[in-house]
Design a protein around this motif. Structure first.
Motif, PDB file in Angstrom:
ATOM      1  N   GLY A 123      53.197  62.848 -65.759  1.00  0.00           N
ATOM      2  CA  GLY A 123      54.352  63.662 -66.345  1.00  0.00           C
ATOM      3  C   GLY A 123      54.700  63.601 -67.770  1.00  0.00           C
ATOM      4  O   GLY A 123      56.006  64.087 -68.227  1.00  0.00           O
ATOM      5  N   ARG A 124      53.766  62.998 -68.544  1.00  0.00           N
ATOM      6  CA  ARG A 124      54.245  62.899 -69.909  1.00  0.00           C
ATOM      7  C   ARG A 124      53.664  64.117 -70.724  1.00  0.00           C
ATOM      8  O   ARG A 124      52.614  64.603 -70.504  1.00  0.00           O
ATOM      9  N   HIS A 125      54.421  64.469 -71.623  1.00  0.00           N
ATOM     10  CA  HIS A 125      53.953  65.464 -72.614  1.00  0.00           C
ATOM     11  C   HIS A 125      52.952  64.558 -73.483  1.00  0.00           C
ATOM     12  O   HIS A 125      53.033  63.723 -73.683  1.00  0.00           O
ATOM     13  N   VAL A 126      51.921  65.674 -74.155  1.00  0.00           N
ATOM     14  CA  VAL A 126      50.705  65.145 -74.731  1.00  0.00           C
ATOM     15  C   VAL A 126      50.316  65.733 -76.090  1.00  0.00           C
ATOM     16  O   VAL A 126      50.340  66.774 -76.062  1.00  0.00           O
ATOM     17  N   LEU A 127      50.496  64.786 -77.076  1.00  0.00           N
ATOM     18  CA  LEU A 127      49.734  65.306 -78.448  1.00  0.00           C
ATOM     19  C   LEU A 127      48.573  64.330 -78.597  1.00  0.00           C
ATOM     20  O   LEU A 127      48.664  63.284 -78.716  1.00  0.00           O
ATOM     21  N   VAL A 128      47.177  64.818 -78.859  1.00  0.00           N
ATOM     22  CA  VAL A 128      46.107  64.507 -78.533  1.00  0.00           C
ATOM     23  C   VAL A 128      45.435  64.787 -80.183  1.00  0.00           C
ATOM     24  O   VAL A 128      45.387  65.764 -80.453  1.00  0.00           O
ATOM     25  N   GLU A 129      45.056  63.670 -80.884  1.00  0.00           N
ATOM     26  CA  GLU A 129      44.251  63.888 -82.093  1.00  0.00           C
ATOM     27  C   GLU A 129      43.085  65.031 -81.878  1.00  0.00           C
ATOM     28  O   GLU A 129      42.478  64.757 -80.726  1.00  0.00           O
ATOM     29  N   LYS A 130      42.788  65.516 -82.938  1.00  0.00           N
ATOM     30  CA  LYS A 130      41.634  66.495 -82.724  1.00  0.00           C
ATOM     31  C   LYS A 130      40.333  65.339 -83.066  1.00  0.00           C
ATOM     32  O   LYS A 130      40.487  64.184 -83.472  1.00  0.00           O
ATOM     33  N   PRO A 131      39.375  65.811 -82.316  1.00  0.00           N
ATOM     34  CA  PRO A 131      39.163  67.083 -81.436  1.00  0.00           C
ATOM     35  C   PRO A 131      40.083  66.678 -80.166  1.00  0.00           C
ATOM     36  O   PRO A 131      39.892  65.402 -79.813  1.00  0.00           O
ATOM     37  N   MET A 132      40.239  67.957 -79.404  1.00  0.00           N
ATOM     38  CA  MET A 132      40.996  67.539 -78.293  1.00  0.00           C
ATOM     39  C   MET A 132      40.453  67.094 -77.026  1.00  0.00           C
ATOM     40  O   MET A 132      40.852  65.999 -76.394  1.00  0.00           O
ATOM     41  N   ALA A 133      38.989  67.218 -77.243  1.00  0.00           N
ATOM     42  CA  ALA A 133      38.137  66.793 -76.285  1.00  0.00           C
ATOM     43  C   ALA A 133      36.651  66.937 -76.848  1.00  0.00           C
ATOM     44  O   ALA A 133      36.474  67.277 -77.882  1.00  0.00           O
ATOM     45  N   CYS A 134      35.688  66.256 -76.207  1.00  0.00           N
ATOM     46  CA  CYS A 134      34.343  66.406 -77.027  1.00  0.00           C
ATOM     47  C   CYS A 134      33.751  67.604 -76.448  1.00  0.00           C
ATOM     48  O   CYS A 134      32.672  67.907 -77.369  1.00  0.00           O
ATOM     49  N   THR A 135      34.106  68.380 -75.696  1.00  0.00           N
ATOM     50  CA  THR A 135      33.333  70.011 -75.355  1.00  0.00           C
ATOM     51  C   THR A 135      34.415  71.116 -75.221  1.00  0.00           C
ATOM     52  O   THR A 135      35.656  70.359 -74.756  1.00  0.00           O
ATOM     53  N   ALA A 136      34.208  72.133 -74.877  1.00  0.00           N
ATOM     54  CA  ALA A 136      35.340  72.994 -74.538  1.00  0.00           C
ATOM     55  C   ALA A 136      35.423  72.804 -72.940  1.00  0.00           C
ATOM     56  O   ALA A 136      36.753  72.987 -72.566  1.00  0.00           O
ATOM     57  N   ALA A 137      34.579  72.568 -72.090  1.00  0.00           N
ATOM     58  CA  ALA A 137      34.768  72.300 -70.804  1.00  0.00           C
ATOM     59  C   ALA A 137      35.705  71.176 -70.697  1.00  0.00           C
ATOM     60  O   ALA A 137      36.568  70.984 -69.612  1.00  0.00           O
ATOM     61  N   GLN A 138      35.613  70.210 -71.297  1.00  0.00           N
ATOM     62  CA  GLN A 138      36.465  68.894 -71.240  1.00  0.00           C
ATOM     63  C   GLN A 138      37.880  69.403 -71.546  1.00  0.00           C
ATOM     64  O   GLN A 138      38.962  68.945 -70.805  1.00  0.00           O
ATOM     65  N   GLY A 139      37.886  70.250 -72.738  1.00  0.00           N
ATOM     66  CA  GLY A 139      39.303  70.742 -73.234  1.00  0.00           C
ATOM     67  C   GLY A 139      39.899  71.589 -72.039  1.00  0.00           C
ATOM     68  O   GLY A 139      41.008  71.600 -71.775  1.00  0.00           O
ATOM     69  N   GLN A 140      39.209  72.221 -71.205  1.00  0.00           N
ATOM     70  CA  GLN A 140      39.577  73.086 -70.276  1.00  0.00           C
ATOM     71  C   GLN A 140      40.452  72.526 -69.231  1.00  0.00           C
ATOM     72  O   GLN A 140      41.193  72.792 -68.503  1.00  0.00           O
ATOM     73  N   HIS A 141      39.639  71.161 -68.919  1.00  0.00           N
ATOM     74  CA  HIS A 141      40.092  70.267 -68.103  1.00  0.00           C
ATOM     75  C   HIS A 141      41.655  70.115 -68.247  1.00  0.00           C
ATOM     76  O   HIS A 141      42.608  69.982 -67.238  1.00  0.00           O
ATOM     77  N   LEU A 142      41.813  69.468 -69.673  1.00  0.00           N
ATOM     78  CA  LEU A 142      43.182  69.304 -69.903  1.00  0.00           C
ATOM     79  C   LEU A 142      44.075  70.364 -69.772  1.00  0.00           C
ATOM     80  O   LEU A 142      45.218  70.144 -69.124  1.00  0.00           O
ATOM     81  N   VAL A 143      43.785  71.483 -70.094  1.00  0.00           N
ATOM     82  CA  VAL A 143      44.571  72.730 -69.951  1.00  0.00           C
ATOM     83  C   VAL A 143      44.998  73.047 -68.464  1.00  0.00           C
ATOM     84  O   VAL A 143      46.106  73.433 -68.174  1.00  0.00           O
ATOM     85  N   ASP A 144      43.778  73.033 -67.541  1.00  0.00           N
ATOM     86  CA  ASP A 144      44.071  73.078 -66.380  1.00  0.00           C
ATOM     87  C   ASP A 144      45.265  72.126 -65.772  1.00  0.00           C
ATOM     88  O   ASP A 144      46.155  72.485 -65.017  1.00  0.00           O
ATOM     89  N   ALA A 145      45.232  70.887 -66.187  1.00  0.00           N
ATOM     90  CA  ALA A 145      46.173  69.912 -65.668  1.00  0.00           C
ATOM     91  C   ALA A 145      47.363  70.269 -66.186  1.00  0.00           C
ATOM     92  O   ALA A 145      48.412  69.851 -65.484  1.00  0.00           O
ATOM     93  N   VAL A 146      47.879  70.830 -67.361  1.00  0.00           N
ATOM     94  CA  VAL A 146      49.049  71.237 -67.759  1.00  0.00           C
ATOM     95  C   VAL A 146      49.674  72.277 -66.801  1.00  0.00           C
ATOM     96  O   VAL A 146      50.840  72.141 -66.664  1.00  0.00           O
ATOM     97  N   ALA A 147      48.869  73.070 -66.244  1.00  0.00           N
ATOM     98  CA  ALA A 147      49.515  74.169 -65.433  1.00  0.00           C
ATOM     99  C   ALA A 147      50.290  73.313 -64.041  1.00  0.00           C
ATOM    100  O   ALA A 147      50.985  73.918 -63.815  1.00  0.00           O
ATOM    101  N   HIS A 148      49.489  72.365 -63.692  1.00  0.00           N
ATOM    102  CA  HIS A 148      50.159  71.742 -62.350  1.00  0.00           C
ATOM    103  C   HIS A 148      51.038  70.724 -63.118  1.00  0.00           C
ATOM    104  O   HIS A 148      51.944  70.304 -62.162  1.00  0.00           O
ATOM    105  N   ALA A 149      51.084  70.038 -64.157  1.00  0.00           N
ATOM    106  CA  ALA A 149      52.175  69.028 -64.483  1.00  0.00           C
ATOM    107  C   ALA A 149      53.178  69.606 -64.813  1.00  0.00           C
ATOM    108  O   ALA A 149      54.342  69.067 -64.900  1.00  0.00           O
TER     109      ALA A 149
END
Length: 359
Positions: free
Chosen positions: A91-117
């Protein structure tokens, strides 16, 4: 949420210094409430900068025990996904240094988690918060340069001047790659922002010349880019330049004008300057020297930026988004598109073929 945003810093290495400085500059908006690093001395040294700040060596304990509204993740890139997901799920807001993740697929996992959190996820792409570059975006959007035909950028460093061999940035398994994902990501993301357009095709080549770079990390990269609205581009990036005239640059060539941010000799970055005709048709070049003249400084656009410091602007924007629920300028969904372009660069270099980013 507390009166001032209570922020936890996960990772107290080099890049964390600019985040800590930005936090110190705005104590009414944000407080450094906890720090974490596997090196206890670094965690304690960073915590000592803020009264009452707790120091941890285990980020999971920090998420459980510290009273936090948000976290900033400044870890090796391969850790961004795992730690980011845990912070979002806590339940924490997240500011993550670039690159947000190592691949777009990993980044999308983070995006999907935001929708639930139901919290904020923001990528730290600080160049979007530089007032002169913000002015370039508005200049392009206004049509003052006419149709944008072409762009180019350079990103040049000798990594040994910043980190010794053996540092994780030399290791492709930890950094997610080499100079493209760690350095060129800055200008690639900036040009996406300035143009208001996405990369739709790339052709690239990479090389590993310095044996200090391991596990597939490249220290040289070059390529061409094609954007959705027809703009073409090229880029060059190096992490092992012996000597370089400057660090980072970009150029934008429009039908009725041009912009460049070429630094003076010996400087890392430079301010943007413009030559624009503000009329239809070719520029009135009366002498061969005219085509290389007429550039004037661009007035910085501070209309929605509270300071001249892009790192401070970035942190303050994050704080505001956490408070209001507004969508960050560099939110996860947008940054996945930058990561998709990086994925395509690596795939093109691997296959020798042109590649369309999976966006």
């Amino acid at each position: 949420m507390s009166k001032t945003l209570r922020l936890g810093l996960i990772g107290c290495g080099n890049i964390s210094r600019v985040h800590r400085a930005a936090i110190r500059a705005h104590p009414d908006a944000v407080t450094l409430a906890a720090t974490c690093d596997i090196d206890e001395s670094r965690a304690r040294a960073a915590a000592a900068e803020a009264p009452g700040c707790q120091a941890f060596t285990d980020w999971q304990r920090m998420l459980t025990e510290a009273s936090l509204d948000a976290v900033t993740i400044c870890l090796p890139h391969a850790e961004h996904l795992r730690v980011g997901l845990a912070a979002l799920e806590a339940g924490r807001h997240v500011l993550v240094e670039k690159p947000m993740a190592c691949t777009a697929a990993q980044g999308q996992h983070l995006v999907d988690a935001v929708a639930h959190a139901g919290v904020v996820l923001m990528a730290a792409q600080h160049q979007r918060f530089e007032p002169t570059y913000r002015a370039v975006r508005h200049l392009v959007a206004s049509g003052a340069l006419g149709e944008i035909h072409a762009v180019r950028f350079d990103c040049m460093q000798n990594l040994r001047a910043y980190a010794p061999p053996g540092h994780w940035l030399y290791d492709g398994a930890v950094a997610g790659g080499g100079v493209v994902i760690s350095l060129a990501v800055h200008r690639l993301d900036l040009l996406r922002f300035v143009l208001g357009d996405d990369v739709v095709r790339v052709q690239a080549v990479t090389r590993t010349c310095d044996p200090a770079f391991i596990n597939g990390a490249e220290d040289q990269a070059a390529g061409t880019l094609e954007f959705g609205q027809g703009t073409i581009g090229e880029f060059f990036a190096t992490y092992s330049g012996y000597r370089m005239p400057y660090g980072e640059s970009f150029m934008i060539f429009g039908e009725q004008g041009a912009v460049h941010a070429l630094p003076v000799l010996g400087q890392y970055v430079g301010p943007a300057v413009v030559a624009a005709q503000g009329r239809t048709g070719p520029s009135p070049v009366r002498d061969w020297r005219d085509q290389y003249a007429g550039f004037t400084p661009i007035e910085p656009d501070r209309s929605d930026l509270p300071t001249d410091n892009p790192y401070e602007n970035e942190v303050l924007h994050f704080v505001e988004c956490c408070r209001t629920g507004a969508r960050p300028l560099t939110d996860g969904a947008d940054n996945v598109r930058t990561l998709a372009a990086i994925d395509a660069i690596y795939e093109s270099a691997r296959t020798g073929s042109s590649v369309r980013p999976a966006i």
